[in-house]
Enzyme design. Structure first.
Site, PDB file in Angstrom:
ATOM      1  N   SER A   1       0.815  -1.257   0.036  1.00 20.17           N
ATOM      2  CA  SER A   1       0.055   0.100  -0.048  1.00 20.17           C
ATOM      3  C   SER A   1       0.794   1.189  -0.017  1.00 20.17           C
ATOM      4  O   SER A   1       0.236   2.405  -0.136  1.00 20.17           O
ATOM      5  CB  SER A   1      -0.815   0.025   1.079  1.00 20.17           C
ATOM      6  OG  SER A   1      -0.204  -0.132   2.589  1.00 20.17           O
TER       7      SER A   1
ATOM      8  N   LYS B   1       4.419 -11.511   3.230  1.00 19.99           N
ATOM      9  CA  LYS B   1       3.088 -11.596   3.015  1.00 19.99           C
ATOM     10  C   LYS B   1       2.881 -11.978   1.591  1.00 19.99           C
ATOM     11  O   LYS B   1       3.369 -11.138   0.820  1.00 19.99           O
ATOM     12  CB  LYS B   1       2.165 -10.440   3.638  1.00 19.99           C
ATOM     13  CG  LYS B   1       0.856 -10.762   3.378  1.00 19.99           C
ATOM     14  CD  LYS B   1       0.163  -9.517   4.318  1.00 19.99           C
ATOM     15  CE  LYS B   1       0.083  -8.401   3.619  1.00 19.99           C
ATOM     16  NZ  LYS B   1      -0.625  -8.419   2.127  1.00 19.99           N
TER      17      LYS B   1
ATOM     18  N   GLU C   1      -0.559 -12.647  -1.344  1.00 25.51           N
ATOM     19  CA  GLU C   1      -2.126 -12.688  -1.666  1.00 25.51           C
ATOM     20  C   GLU C   1      -2.370 -13.792  -2.652  1.00 25.51           C
ATOM     21  O   GLU C   1      -1.627 -14.615  -2.922  1.00 25.51           O
ATOM     22  CB  GLU C   1      -2.378 -11.465  -2.373  1.00 25.51           C
ATOM     23  CG  GLU C   1      -2.239 -10.261  -1.661  1.00 25.51           C
ATOM     24  CD  GLU C   1      -2.827  -8.978  -2.537  1.00 25.51           C
ATOM     25  OE1 GLU C   1      -3.550  -9.139  -3.368  1.00 25.51           O
ATOM     26  OE2 GLU C   1      -2.625  -7.694  -1.937  1.00 25.51           O
TER      27      GLU C   1
ATOM     28  N   GLU D   1      -9.529  -9.606   4.259  1.00 27.01           N
ATOM     29  CA  GLU D   1      -9.868  -7.819   3.832  1.00 27.01           C
ATOM     30  C   GLU D   1     -11.000  -7.788   3.357  1.00 27.01           C
ATOM     31  O   GLU D   1     -11.396  -8.579   2.310  1.00 27.01           O
ATOM     32  CB  GLU D   1      -8.592  -7.638   3.274  1.00 27.01           C
ATOM     33  CG  GLU D   1      -8.940  -6.006   2.855  1.00 27.01           C
ATOM     34  CD  GLU D   1      -7.767  -5.303   2.199  1.00 27.01           C
ATOM     35  OE1 GLU D   1      -8.182  -4.221   1.788  1.00 27.01           O
ATOM     36  OE2 GLU D   1      -6.746  -5.844   2.058  1.00 27.01           O
TER      37      GLU D   1
END
Length: 289
Positions: free
Chosen positions: A68, A136, A138, A205
């Site tokens: 982000s 991390k 996704e 999320e």
């Protein structure tokens, strides 16, 4: 034990600590959840700089250097343009600015999806060059093989299901996920697949609350909610959203401060002093003898 750096706020320089300090380990954080119960929820916030990490560190169990930063730091339209070099530079800064929280660094889009071997190469660079504790990535069941491959080779992995920003073009936007029965079932099965593959935690999320609760109950590892449910095993927010640095933030974000207004007001006062040639403290600046 881990050696880190402390920032001298009087000079803004980082200095090695005189003695090694104990940083939370990934196994210690993972052990917060036992037999499906988390006695103390896990606190995670994003951090992209050494100073930000220093301010957040004592309050957090995990610091996430997330991709982000593409939008927050670089003003990019999405996280898809973030590179591995960018993540490594910011991840290393976060590690230098912290000593207590375990630091997790995102693997950016295009650096792990092709194969487990590609993911290992990227993760190895991240761990070696930043000193972070975990990476991390996704994706759900499709990434299970990669998670197992990394975990078996000494790379702790945090998963991410539900609204996955790197898949924004496929998802068609940043809307909440899990509203249809098929999608809800897939989110839970994705979480289970990552758990069984060896992920120590999974970010959930933008998922409707019942699905987040179901996924949390279905996995042995930690779940970290963001726009999901307070019944997850922990929570994460983008720090700048939480601090009120932007005028527009997701609806699920609670703004704990309005820092943007404080910064703007301070800059306005400074500009007024300069333009009026009335700059308090100027007489204390260095004057040659």
């Amino acid at each position: 034990m881990s050696t880190t750096f402390q920032l001298d706020t009087s000079t803004s320089r980082a200095h090695p600590t005189p003695t090694p300090l104990r940083r939370l380990s990934i196994p210690a954080v993972r052990q917060r959840k036992a037999d499906g119960v988390t006695t103390e929820p896990v606190v995670m916030l994003t951090a992209y700089t050494a100073r930000q990490a220093q301010l957040l560190d004592e309050h957090c169990d995990l610091l996430l250097c997330g991709d982000s930063l593409g939008q927050v730091i670089y003003g990019l339209p999405s996280s898809l343009q973030v590179t591995l070099d960018m993540m490594i530079a910011h991840g290393a800064a976060v590690v230098r600015g912290s000593y207590h929280a375990a630091v997790v660094v995102d693997l950016p889009f295009g650096t792990y999806e092709a194969s487990p071997e590609q993911a290992l190469a990227s993760a190895t660079r991240v761990l070696a060059e930043t000193g972070c504790s975990a990476v991390k990535l996704e994706g759900g069941a499709v990434m299970a093989e990669t998670v197992t491959f990394l975990s078996q080779r000494g790379v702790p992995v945090m998963g991410h299901v539900g609204l996955t920003p790197q898949a924004v073009n496929t998802l068609g936007g940043y809307n909440a996920r899990g509203r249809s029965a098929a999608e809800a079932e897939k989110i839970v099965s994705d979480a289970v697949a990552l758990d069984q593959a060896g992920a120590f935690a999974i970010v959930i999320e933008g998922v409707v609350e019942p699905i987040a609760i179901e996924a949390t109950k279905a996995v042995a590892c930690l779940t970290i909610g963001i726009g999901a449910s307070n019944q997850c095993d922990g929570q994460v927010l983008v720090t700048e959203d939480m601090l009120g640095m932007f005028e527009r933030v997701p609806r699920f974000v609670k703004r704990y401060a309005e820092i943007a207004g404080v910064i703007s007001s301070a800059a306005e006062s400074y500009a007024a002093n300069v333009r009026a040639r009335s700059f308090p403290g100027i007489e204390q600046t260095y004057q040659p003898k």
